[in-house]
Design a protein around this motif. Structure first.
Motif, PDB file in Angstrom:
ATOM      1  N   ALA A  69      24.362  25.669  23.600  1.00 11.55           N
ATOM      2  CA  ALA A  69      24.684  26.914  22.910  1.00 11.55           C
ATOM      3  C   ALA A  69      24.765  28.049  23.919  1.00 11.55           C
ATOM      4  CB  ALA A  69      23.611  27.219  21.867  1.00 11.55           C
ATOM      5  N   SER A  70      25.620  29.017  23.629  1.00 10.27           N
ATOM      6  CA  SER A  70      25.765  30.160  24.518  1.00 10.27           C
ATOM      7  C   SER A  70      24.485  30.978  24.506  1.00 10.27           C
ATOM      8  CB  SER A  70      26.944  31.030  24.066  1.00 10.27           C
ATOM      9  OG  SER A  70      28.130  30.285  24.074  1.00 10.27           O
ATOM     10  N   SER A  71      24.030  31.346  25.690  1.00  9.10           N
ATOM     11  CA  SER A  71      22.802  32.131  25.753  1.00  9.10           C
ATOM     12  C   SER A  71      23.072  33.550  25.306  1.00  9.10           C
ATOM     13  CB  SER A  71      22.276  32.133  27.189  1.00  9.10           C
ATOM     14  OG  SER A  71      23.267  32.648  28.066  1.00  9.10           O
ATOM     15  N   PRO A  72      22.167  34.132  24.513  1.00  8.78           N
ATOM     16  CA  PRO A  72      22.366  35.500  24.054  1.00  8.78           C
ATOM     17  C   PRO A  72      22.318  36.464  25.222  1.00  8.78           C
ATOM     18  CG  PRO A  72      20.154  34.741  23.543  1.00  8.78           C
ATOM     19  CD  PRO A  72      20.896  33.553  24.053  1.00  8.78           C
ATOM     20  N   GLY A  73      22.987  37.571  25.097  1.00 11.13           N
ATOM     21  CA  GLY A  73      22.987  38.564  26.162  1.00 11.13           C
ATOM     22  C   GLY A  73      24.167  39.494  26.008  1.00 11.13           C
ATOM     23  N   ILE A  74      24.361  40.300  27.010  1.00 10.89           N
ATOM     24  CA  ILE A  74      25.440  41.279  26.985  1.00 10.89           C
ATOM     25  C   ILE A  74      26.752  40.583  27.328  1.00 10.89           C
ATOM     26  CG2 ILE A  74      26.286  43.414  28.022  1.00 10.89           C
ATOM     27  CD1 ILE A  74      23.385  44.135  28.659  1.00 10.89           C
ATOM     28  N   ALA A  75      27.795  40.895  26.569  1.00 17.46           N
ATOM     29  CA  ALA A  75      29.107  40.307  26.826  1.00 17.46           C
ATOM     30  C   ALA A  75      29.614  40.756  28.193  1.00 17.46           C
ATOM     31  CB  ALA A  75      30.086  40.733  25.735  1.00 17.46           C
ATOM     32  N   PRO A  76      30.298  39.878  28.912  1.00 16.26           N
ATOM     33  CA  PRO A  76      30.793  40.264  30.241  1.00 16.26           C
ATOM     34  C   PRO A  76      31.804  41.404  30.149  1.00 16.26           C
ATOM     35  CG  PRO A  76      31.756  38.182  29.538  1.00 16.26           C
ATOM     36  CD  PRO A  76      30.671  38.503  28.561  1.00 16.26           C
ATOM     37  N   ARG A  77      31.787  42.246  31.132  1.00 16.81           N
ATOM     38  CA  ARG A  77      32.692  43.394  31.172  1.00 16.81           C
ATOM     39  C   ARG A  77      34.109  42.926  31.464  1.00 16.81           C
ATOM     40  NH1 ARG A  77      34.403  46.987  35.292  1.00 16.81           N
ATOM     41  NH2 ARG A  77      34.925  49.068  34.513  1.00 16.81           N
ATOM     42  N   ILE A  78      35.073  43.479  30.746  1.00 15.34           N
ATOM     43  CA  ILE A  78      36.484  43.159  30.942  1.00 15.34           C
ATOM     44  C   ILE A  78      37.196  44.411  31.429  1.00 15.34           C
ATOM     45  CG2 ILE A  78      38.610  42.333  29.871  1.00 15.34           C
ATOM     46  CD1 ILE A  78      36.939  40.861  27.843  1.00 15.34           C
ATOM     47  N   ALA A  79      37.846  44.318  32.572  1.00 18.21           N
ATOM     48  CA  ALA A  79      38.518  45.482  33.149  1.00 18.21           C
ATOM     49  C   ALA A  79      39.903  45.091  33.634  1.00 18.21           C
ATOM     50  CB  ALA A  79      37.692  46.037  34.315  1.00 18.21           C
ATOM     51  N   PRO A  80      40.913  45.943  33.410  1.00 16.98           N
ATOM     52  CA  PRO A  80      42.265  45.647  33.907  1.00 16.98           C
ATOM     53  C   PRO A  80      42.247  45.436  35.417  1.00 16.98           C
ATOM     54  CG  PRO A  80      42.282  47.529  32.423  1.00 16.98           C
ATOM     55  CD  PRO A  80      40.839  47.233  32.698  1.00 16.98           C
ATOM     56  N   SER A  81      43.128  44.529  35.878  1.00 18.60           N
ATOM     57  CA  SER A  81      43.203  44.257  37.312  1.00 18.60           C
ATOM     58  C   SER A  81      44.650  43.990  37.696  1.00 18.60           C
ATOM     59  CB  SER A  81      42.323  43.064  37.680  1.00 18.60           C
ATOM     60  OG  SER A  81      42.942  41.847  37.303  1.00 18.60           O
ATOM     61  N   ALA A  82      44.860  43.827  39.002  1.00 17.01           N
ATOM     62  CA  ALA A  82      46.194  43.530  39.521  1.00 17.01           C
ATOM     63  C   ALA A  82      46.411  42.041  39.696  1.00 17.01           C
ATOM     64  CB  ALA A  82      46.395  44.252  40.850  1.00 17.01           C
ATOM     65  N   GLY A  83      45.461  41.214  39.199  1.00 25.17           N
ATOM     66  CA  GLY A  83      45.612  39.769  39.316  1.00 25.17           C
ATOM     67  C   GLY A  83      45.314  39.244  40.695  1.00 25.17           C
ATOM     68  N   GLU A  84      44.484  39.980  41.442  1.00 21.48           N
ATOM     69  CA  GLU A  84      44.204  39.592  42.824  1.00 21.48           C
ATOM     70  C   GLU A  84      42.964  38.708  42.969  1.00 21.48           C
ATOM     71  OE1 GLU A  84      41.662  43.173  42.076  1.00 21.48           O
ATOM     72  OE2 GLU A  84      43.623  42.423  41.442  1.00 21.48           O
ATOM     73  N   ARG A  85      42.159  38.556  41.922  1.00 22.19           N
ATOM     74  CA  ARG A  85      40.936  37.757  42.017  1.00 22.19           C
ATOM     75  C   ARG A  85      41.283  36.280  42.184  1.00 22.19           C
ATOM     76  NH1 ARG A  85      36.175  38.440  37.623  1.00 22.19           N
ATOM     77  NH2 ARG A  85      35.740  40.242  38.955  1.00 22.19           N
ATOM     78  N   TRP A  86      40.583  35.613  43.097  1.00 23.95           N
ATOM     79  CA  TRP A  86      40.811  34.189  43.328  1.00 23.95           C
ATOM     80  C   TRP A  86      40.054  33.360  42.305  1.00 23.95           C
ATOM     81  CZ3 TRP A  86      44.186  32.190  46.877  1.00 23.95           C
ATOM     82  CH2 TRP A  86      44.714  33.095  47.822  1.00 23.95           C
ATOM     83  N   TRP A  87      40.694  32.253  41.880  1.00 23.64           N
ATOM     84  CA  TRP A  87      40.074  31.361  40.885  1.00 23.64           C
ATOM     85  C   TRP A  87      40.449  29.922  41.243  1.00 23.64           C
ATOM     86  CZ3 TRP A  87      41.103  27.616  37.303  1.00 23.64           C
ATOM     87  CH2 TRP A  87      40.106  27.381  36.344  1.00 23.64           C
ATOM     88  N   PRO A  88      39.585  28.936  40.996  1.00 26.11           N
ATOM     89  CA  PRO A  88      38.238  29.067  40.424  1.00 26.11           C
ATOM     90  C   PRO A  88      37.234  29.573  41.452  1.00 26.11           C
ATOM     91  CG  PRO A  88      38.690  26.773  40.949  1.00 26.11           C
ATOM     92  CD  PRO A  88      39.955  27.525  41.219  1.00 26.11           C
ATOM     93  N   ALA A 199      43.179  40.806  33.573  1.00 20.53           N
ATOM     94  CA  ALA A 199      41.897  41.498  33.422  1.00 20.53           C
ATOM     95  C   ALA A 199      40.831  40.672  34.106  1.00 20.53           C
ATOM     96  CB  ALA A 199      41.555  41.704  31.953  1.00 20.53           C
ATOM     97  N   ALA A 200      39.926  41.356  34.807  1.00 17.49           N
ATOM     98  CA  ALA A 200      38.778  40.695  35.410  1.00 17.49           C
ATOM     99  C   ALA A 200      37.683  40.619  34.365  1.00 17.49           C
ATOM    100  CB  ALA A 200      38.302  41.462  36.640  1.00 17.49           C
ATOM    101  N   VAL A 201      37.128  39.418  34.171  1.00 16.82           N
ATOM    102  CA  VAL A 201      36.082  39.201  33.173  1.00 16.82           C
ATOM    103  C   VAL A 201      34.773  38.906  33.899  1.00 16.82           C
ATOM    104  CG1 VAL A 201      35.353  37.857  31.180  1.00 16.82           C
ATOM    105  CG2 VAL A 201      37.783  38.281  31.564  1.00 16.82           C
ATOM    106  N   GLY A 202      33.780  39.790  33.739  1.00 18.61           N
ATOM    107  CA  GLY A 202      32.524  39.608  34.437  1.00 18.61           C
ATOM    108  C   GLY A 202      32.726  39.603  35.942  1.00 18.61           C
ATOM    109  N   THR A 203      31.988  38.744  36.622  1.00 20.63           N
ATOM    110  CA  THR A 203      32.080  38.696  38.083  1.00 20.63           C
ATOM    111  C   THR A 203      32.985  37.593  38.602  1.00 20.63           C
ATOM    112  OG1 THR A 203      30.123  37.261  38.173  1.00 20.63           O
ATOM    113  CG2 THR A 203      29.758  39.646  38.323  1.00 20.63           C
ATOM    114  N   ALA A 204      33.431  36.663  37.721  1.00 20.70           N
ATOM    115  CA  ALA A 204      34.218  35.528  38.222  1.00 20.70           C
ATOM    116  C   ALA A 204      35.343  35.086  37.303  1.00 20.70           C
ATOM    117  CB  ALA A 204      33.291  34.344  38.499  1.00 20.70           C
ATOM    118  N   GLY A 205      35.425  35.600  36.083  1.00 22.28           N
ATOM    119  CA  GLY A 205      36.451  35.164  35.138  1.00 22.28           C
ATOM    120  C   GLY A 205      37.715  36.002  35.210  1.00 22.28           C
ATOM    121  N   ILE A 206      38.787  35.469  34.638  1.00 25.15           N
ATOM    122  CA  ILE A 206      40.079  36.158  34.617  1.00 25.15           C
ATOM    123  C   ILE A 206      40.735  35.925  33.262  1.00 25.15           C
ATOM    124  CG2 ILE A 206      42.379  36.324  35.653  1.00 25.15           C
ATOM    125  CD1 ILE A 206      41.100  34.913  38.146  1.00 25.15           C
ATOM    126  N   LEU A 207      41.316  36.965  32.708  1.00 26.76           N
ATOM    127  CA  LEU A 207      42.109  36.847  31.487  1.00 26.76           C
ATOM    128  C   LEU A 207      43.544  37.214  31.842  1.00 26.76           C
ATOM    129  CD1 LEU A 207      41.615  36.225  28.435  1.00 26.76           C
ATOM    130  CD2 LEU A 207      41.615  38.697  28.076  1.00 26.76           C
TER     131      LEU A 207
END
Length: 269
Positions: A69-88, A199-207
């Motif tokens: 189950a997902s651990s309770p807590g604050i939802a990760p911050r979502i902020a617009p980005s230029a798509g420059e974050r590397w994944w995974p 959009a950058a999601v939290g510290t490592a996710g991307i939307l």
């Protein structure tokens, strides 16, 4: 015996058989429509997954534990980005689900998806499942992935729309990429009209949201929307929406609604 005699005897034999109770031509046409509809969504609108290379049979397994189950807590911050974050994130080595895990989770993911869709859609707009598959897929970025693919059809059988939801894990070793690199490839391989938002999601996710106008095999201009939630754990959910071949019409979901669907915590292994 000449050809005319053979033809007469064959016709007489067929006439003595009982009726089928259905029109075989109608069945073939219906199946063909579904195949074309799925192909249109996967190739024209998804932009990432382009071919299934090794399908597996979905067999529920009771001995596989449910996902944590997902651990309770604050939802990760979502902020617009230029798509420059590397994944995974990390070194490119992602934990791989077993075949038993995929086969057990596939029907549960599909059931959860349909529960969510019923809440999003009016009661007068029922949905029908076209396909549920676990497979090894090839794509643009990532170039190889394993997971579950579900296609739903809404609206009238011959018109309406198709919604494909796929839950994937890239196969190892994973070549890291930036979403803006993927968008550039989609402009080349899918349609020059492709537009992307990130959009950058939290510290490592991307939307990532992409939209494109393509012409289907009947010459009808179709608008498609794809939203992909690249998650911090190395898995990702791809949601693609498009119309039926030969039919142009409004789509039932906005990009924002598809983004909410892609980020649903129940769409996971």
């Amino acid at each position: 015996m000449d050809e005319q005699t053979l033809a007469r005897e064959f016709t007489a034999a067929v006439r003595t058989e009982p009726p089928l109770g259905f029109d075989p031509d109608e069945v073939v046409t219906r199946v063909a429509r579904r195949r074309h509809r799925r192909r249109t969504v996967l190739l024209a609108f998804a932009g990432v997954v382009v071919a299934a290379v090794a399908a597996a049979v979905v067999i529920p397994g009771a001995d596989v534990p449910a996902p944590p189950a997902s651990s309770p807590g604050i939802a990760p911050r979502i902020a617009p980005s230029a798509g420059e974050r590397w994944w995974p994130p990390g070194t490119g080595q992602i934990p791989q689900p077993t075949d038993a895990r995929l086969n057990a989770r596939a029907p549960r993911i599909a059931e959860h998806l349909e529960e969510v869709l019923r809440k999003m859609l009016p009661a007068a707009d029922p949905i029908r499942r076209d396909s549920l598959t676990t497979a090894h897929f090839g794509g643009i970025m990532p170039t190889s992935q394993r997971g579950v693919s579900i296609t739903e059809h809404g609206g009238p059988e011959d018109t309406g729309y198709s919604l494909t939801v796929e839950v994937f894990v890239p196969t190892n070793p994973v070549k890291r990429f930036q979403p803006r690199q993927l968008c550039a490839e989609m402009k080349v391989q899918i349609s020059p009209s492709t537009t992307c938002r990130y959009a950058a999601v939290g510290t490592a996710g991307i939307l990532m949201t992409s939209e494109a106008d393509t012409t289907d095999r009947e010459g009808t201009l179709q608008h498609g929307i794809t939203v992909t939630d690249y998650r911090a754990d190395g898995s990702y959910v791809l949601v693609s929406l498009g119309g039926t071949i030969g039919v142009s019409g409004p789509l039932p979901f906005t990009a924002e609604e598809l983004a909410t669907l892609a980020r649903d915590p129940g769409l996971t292994f």
